[in-house]
Design a protein around this motif. Structure first.
Motif, PDB file in Angstrom:
ATOM      1  N   GLY A  49       0.791  -1.223   0.000  1.00 12.73           N
ATOM      2  CA  GLY A  49       0.000   0.000   0.000  1.00 12.73           C
ATOM      3  C   GLY A  49       0.818   1.265   0.000  1.00 12.73           C
ATOM      4  O   GLY A  49       0.488   2.238  -0.689  1.00 12.73           O
ATOM      5  N   GLU A  50       1.894   1.256   0.757  1.00  7.63           N
ATOM      6  CA  GLU A  50       2.703   2.472   0.909  1.00  7.63           C
ATOM      7  C   GLU A  50       4.090   2.082   1.386  1.00  7.63           C
ATOM      8  O   GLU A  50       4.269   1.069   2.057  1.00  7.63           O
ATOM      9  N   VAL A  51       5.061   2.903   1.036  1.00  6.26           N
ATOM     10  CA  VAL A  51       6.419   2.758   1.566  1.00  6.26           C
ATOM     11  C   VAL A  51       6.848   4.120   2.075  1.00  6.26           C
ATOM     12  O   VAL A  51       6.830   5.105   1.325  1.00  6.26           O
ATOM     13  N   ARG A  52       7.203   4.180   3.340  1.00  9.52           N
ATOM     14  CA  ARG A  52       7.703   5.419   3.941  1.00  9.52           C
ATOM     15  C   ARG A  52       9.209   5.294   4.124  1.00  9.52           C
ATOM     16  O   ARG A  52       9.696   4.291   4.625  1.00  9.52           O
ATOM     17  N   VAL A  53       9.903   6.336   3.713  1.00  9.20           N
ATOM     18  CA  VAL A  53      11.367   6.320   3.743  1.00  9.20           C
ATOM     19  C   VAL A  53      11.844   7.343   4.770  1.00  9.20           C
ATOM     20  O   VAL A  53      11.296   8.442   4.870  1.00  9.20           O
ATOM     21  N   SER A  54      12.875   6.978   5.520  1.00 13.78           N
ATOM     22  CA  SER A  54      13.451   7.889   6.509  1.00 13.78           C
ATOM     23  C   SER A  54      14.106   9.069   5.790  1.00 13.78           C
ATOM     24  O   SER A  54      14.447   8.975   4.605  1.00 13.78           O
ATOM     25  N   PRO A  55      14.312  10.189   6.484  1.00 14.43           N
ATOM     26  CA  PRO A  55      14.919  11.371   5.840  1.00 14.43           C
ATOM     27  C   PRO A  55      16.283  11.106   5.199  1.00 14.43           C
ATOM     28  O   PRO A  55      16.613  11.698   4.179  1.00 14.43           O
ATOM     29  N   ASP A  56      17.059  10.196   5.774  1.00 15.44           N
ATOM     30  CA  ASP A  56      18.369   9.898   5.184  1.00 15.44           C
ATOM     31  C   ASP A  56      18.297   8.802   4.111  1.00 15.44           C
ATOM     32  O   ASP A  56      19.319   8.393   3.569  1.00 15.44           O
ATOM     33  N   LEU A  57      17.094   8.304   3.809  1.00 19.91           N
ATOM     34  CA  LEU A  57      16.828   7.295   2.781  1.00 19.91           C
ATOM     35  C   LEU A  57      17.477   5.952   3.084  1.00 19.91           C
ATOM     36  O   LEU A  57      17.640   5.122   2.188  1.00 19.91           O
ATOM     37  N   LYS A  58      17.822   5.695   4.325  1.00 17.49           N
ATOM     38  CA  LYS A  58      18.477   4.433   4.666  1.00 17.49           C
ATOM     39  C   LYS A  58      17.524   3.377   5.208  1.00 17.49           C
ATOM     40  O   LYS A  58      17.867   2.210   5.273  1.00 17.49           O
ATOM     41  N   ILE A  59      16.325   3.781   5.587  1.00 18.04           N
ATOM     42  CA  ILE A  59      15.324   2.844   6.102  1.00 18.04           C
ATOM     43  C   ILE A  59      14.025   3.057   5.339  1.00 18.04           C
ATOM     44  O   ILE A  59      13.533   4.174   5.223  1.00 18.04           O
TER      45      ILE A  59
END
Length: 131
Positions: A49-59
């Protein structure tokens, strides 16, 4: 320095949204085609449904749901077990410096929608909305 503090409370950046959507599409494609070498996982129909990425794009946290909603706990276990293969498939599609660490959570959006509909259908709520 003050600008950074203001951005801490803002929503995700355009880059986070773009990378999250690319990861979502890639995971959907890989899981839909059955490219993973796990027959148990390939037998399941998965909705990403969705993918949320951390601000540093590492998670990257992927919110998933099995078709029909049955076997959700099994799905999360299977995805976690195949995380490295899924991460490798995602990294082939993206041109990032680092392949993000994938985390899988159950997508509860549909449950919340059902709860909201149920609340709006109550007599006292409908009466307040009609006023």
């Amino acid at each position: 320095m003050a600008k950074n503090r203001l951005n801490d409370h803002a929503g995700p950046s355009q880059r986070q949204l773009r990378v999250g959507e690319l990861i979502r599409r890639t995971l959907s494609d890989v899981l839909g085609r059955g490219d993973i070498h796990d027959p148990e996982l390939n037998r399941m129909s998965v909705t990403v449904g969705e993918v949320r990425v951390s601000p540093d794009l590492k998670i990257a946290t992927a919110y998933v749901l099995p078709l029909g909603g049955k076997g959700a706990d099994l799905l999360i276990d299977l995805l976690a077990r195949n995380k490295s293969e899924l991460r490798r498939a995602v990294s082939k599609q993206l041109t990032l410096k680092f392949a993000p660490d994938l985390r899988f959570r159950l997508d509860e959006t549909f449950d919340r929608l059902d709860d909201t509909r149920r609340l709006f259908s109550q007599d006292n709520v409908r009466r307040d909305l009609d006023d």
